[in-house]
Enzyme design. Structure first.
Site, mmCIF file in Angstrom:
data_model
loop_
_atom_site.group_PDB
_atom_site.id
_atom_site.type_symbol
_atom_site.label_atom_id
_atom_site.label_comp_id
_atom_site.label_asym_id
_atom_site.label_seq_id
_atom_site.Cartn_x
_atom_site.Cartn_y
_atom_site.Cartn_z
ATOM 1 N N GLY A 40 -25.111 -13.343 -25.681
ATOM 2 C CA GLY A 40 -24.000 -12.551 -25.140
ATOM 3 C C GLY A 40 -24.289 -12.322 -23.663
ATOM 4 N N ASP A 249 -26.843 -16.043 -16.371
ATOM 5 C CA ASP A 249 -27.092 -14.616 -16.661
ATOM 6 C C ASP A 249 -28.393 -14.154 -15.992
ATOM 7 O OD1 ASP A 249 -24.816 -14.566 -18.249
ATOM 8 O OD2 ASP A 249 -25.927 -15.255 -20.006
HETATM 9 O O1 RIB Z 1 -24.216 -17.144 -20.879
HETATM 10 C C1 RIB Z 1 -24.714 -17.562 -22.124
HETATM 11 C C2 RIB Z 1 -24.081 -16.777 -23.217
HETATM 12 O O2 RIB Z 1 -22.722 -17.092 -23.317
HETATM 13 C C3 RIB Z 1 -24.649 -17.075 -24.581
HETATM 14 O O3 RIB Z 1 -25.780 -16.289 -24.884
HETATM 15 C C4 RIB Z 1 -23.470 -16.830 -25.502
HETATM 16 O O4 RIB Z 1 -23.612 -15.707 -26.307
HETATM 17 C C5 RIB Z 1 -22.256 -16.729 -24.600
HETATM 18 O O5 RIB Z 1 -21.829 -15.455 -24.498
#
Ligand code: RIB
Length: 302
Positions: A40, A249
């Site tokens: 996520g 992320d």
């Molecule tokens: O950015 C990667 C994420 O995108 C994954 O962990 C997946 O859950 C989606 O949300």
């Protein structure tokens, strides 16, 4: 405790299968064994920040299922503050189905589940949103909730518009963004341009947006920082990626972490591209996020 980065966003369980090539429409392929990895975009950014030594909190929703319990435990194990991680009754937690192909590229389908129930009222009640040095959001929760985070943030408001939003983005939101972190696809959508396939086009498109600062991620080419009239391209270390899931992320977490400690943009982005590259050398999302020492070790051994 004071919080460096309050993350308002999604929590998913990633169901990951490695394949030789991502299947085309109508095609079925056989892959490796299934891995279940916490993910996520929101939870990833909160965990990546905590691993790098920043104090982070997670504002989001999980379902009232085993998956929700697991996702909360994973955040807490990494020291992420979870007072405002709420539970939605009779609703499944978010799930992401991920296929990772041989060159590390992926394809993701997200079932938002409880993430779709995070409301502007939840944000108004979350104390860390108004106390944190940085408030960091993405686009796996409703857009009106992202807007509520922007309105309630007292510190620097950062938006990583991933995945590229399908609904109309309110102009007020873009006006409230202090730092926008799009990739090329997200930038072309927000700026209403054609494909962005060069640093020059990225700079030109970023300058059309009302956001105070824009940091465009360029994958293996690093990132470009556009602040006022200045534009600086920061190249990335060369790596042979195993899995790019979560690299964006980790980049956002490292950039926000640096900014929260008063680093200037170029220094914070230079560290963020290193963290992003180091993340691609280990499989999975949260399973791949490095500590600061691991960033150096992974890049030295690549
Ligand atoms: O950015 C990667 C994420 O995108 C994954 O962990 C997946 O859950 C989606 O949300």
């Amino acid at each position: 405790m004071s919080i460096d980065i309050a993350v308002v966003g999604s929590c998913n369980l990633d169901l990951v299968v490695n394949v030789e090539n991502i299947p085309k429409v109508g095609q079925t392929v056989l892959g490796g064994d299934l891995s279940r990895i916490p993910g996520g975009k929101g939870a990833n950014q909160a965990v990546a920040a905590a691993r790098l030594g920043y104090r982070s909190s997670m504002i989001g929703r999980v379902g009232d299922d085993e998956t929700g319990i697991f996702l909360r435990e994973c955040l807490e194990k990494d020291g992420v503050e979870t007072t405002s991680l709420l539970v939605t009754a009779e609703t499944p937690s978010g799930i992401a189905m991920i296929a990772v192909q041989n060159d590390g590229d992926n394809s993701i389908v997200v079932s938002p589940g409880a993430n779709a129930h995070l409301t502007p009222e939840d944000i108004a009640e979350a104390q860390t949103v108004s106390n944190a040095t940085i408030v960091l959001t993405q686009a796996e929760i409703p857009i009106e909730t992202v807007l509520a985070a922007a309105r309630n943030a007292k510190g620097t408001f950062v938006w990583n518009p991933a995945p590229a939003p399908e609904e109309i983005v309110p102009l007020e939101l873009l006006d409230l963004v202090d730092v926008l972190i799009p990739n090329q696809t997200e930038l072309s959508l927000l700026a209403g341009t054609g494909a962005i396939d060069s640093v020059e086009k990225a700079v030109e498109a970023a300058r059309t947006l009302p956001c105070a600062s824009v940091v465009v991620t360029l994958g293996a080419d690093g990132a470009v920082v556009v602040v006022n009239n200045d534009a600086v391209h920061v190249p990335a270390p060369k790596v042979n990626p195993i899995d790019t899931t979560g690299a964006g992320d980790a980049f956002c977490a490292a950039l926000c972490g640096g900014l929260s400690q008063g680093s200037d943009f170029v220094a914070a982005v230079s560290e963020a591209v290193r963290v992003g590259a180091a993340t691609t050398l280990v499989a999975g999302a949260q399973s791949s996020f490095p500590t600061s020492d691991q960033v150096n070790a992974r890049l030295e051994n690549r």
